[in-house]
Design an enzyme around this catalytic site. Sequence first.
Site, short mmCIF file in Angstrom:
data_model
loop_
_atom_site.label_atom_id
_atom_site.label_comp_id
_atom_site.label_asym_id
_atom_site.label_seq_id
_atom_site.Cartn_x
_atom_site.Cartn_y
_atom_site.Cartn_z
N PHE A 1 124.08 -12.89 23.68
CA PHE A 1 124.77 -13.18 22.21
C PHE A 1 124.74 -11.81 21.52
CE2 PHE A 1 124.62 -17.57 23.75
CZ PHE A 1 125.79 -18.31 23.07
N THR B 1 122.69 -16.45 28.58
CA THR B 1 123.81 -15.82 28.13
C THR B 1 123.46 -15.00 26.92
OG1 THR B 1 125.54 -17.64 28.53
CG2 THR B 1 126.13 -16.20 26.89
#
Length: 282
Positions: A174, A172
């Site tokens: 960020f 992921t």
Amino acid sequence: MKKRVAYQGVEGAYSHLACYSQFPEYETIACKSFDETMYLVEEDKANIAMIPMENSTAGRVEEIYRLIPKMKLFIISEYYQPVNHCLLALPGTKIEDLKSVSSHPQALAQCKAHIEKYNLVARAKFDTAGSAQELIDMQDKTCAAIASSLTAEKYDLEILEEGFQDIKNNTTRFLVLSKEHIVPAFHEHQKYITSIIFEVRNIPAALYKVLGGFATNSVNIIKIESYSGSGTLTLSQFHIDIDGHPDEANVRLALEELAYFASTVKMLGTYIPHSMREILQA
């Protein structure tokens, strides 16, 4: 005073894990929503916010992209967090006992094949760690949650299966947001990303000419997203990420062309790409 980083979710969430990994010396603040997370930074109750943007398996986090055009904060860095989903349940539970599994929609999408393998009903919740926390209250051994090993440790849950995600190199991205527009100094051999929001003028081929300005000046556009802007369906806003720093000559020329054909331009931030970016794009 100790610096503070805000994130959406409860303790043990992947955003919490990302905060801990990137800013171990900071105090973490759990928030119920992305709006609250950003608000704390805007009101100087937190120094920065850690916000998930997209996942290598499930794609972008829709809610964040809807908030970006309205936000008052700036991007100061990016961080890539490896995601290792675990199938969690109450102690003593067996996989064959399970009938349903809950988690954030992104996590459910990242584990779709494994959920179908065990013939589980997927139930979308607000976040990963929150769904695990619910198991404690429910005390139902037919229910499971998808969350991190940190969550299992925090809530004394049993890990029935590690690596529950469908694709093993699951990551992921960020963004770190700040109230201050902090632009790193330009160095010739350093790579940079610049993120921009703009609204095109209502003239023929405005977007084509904007994008042409980047092409003719050899500026690579990494990402482009569109939004309906100004409360109408006729004008559009665009979010682009480009390779380069505003102080580079070719980027400066491209931005001048952008300013001519756009009615509004907002620089969201300039930052150094995370080391994982090149590995994932290879």
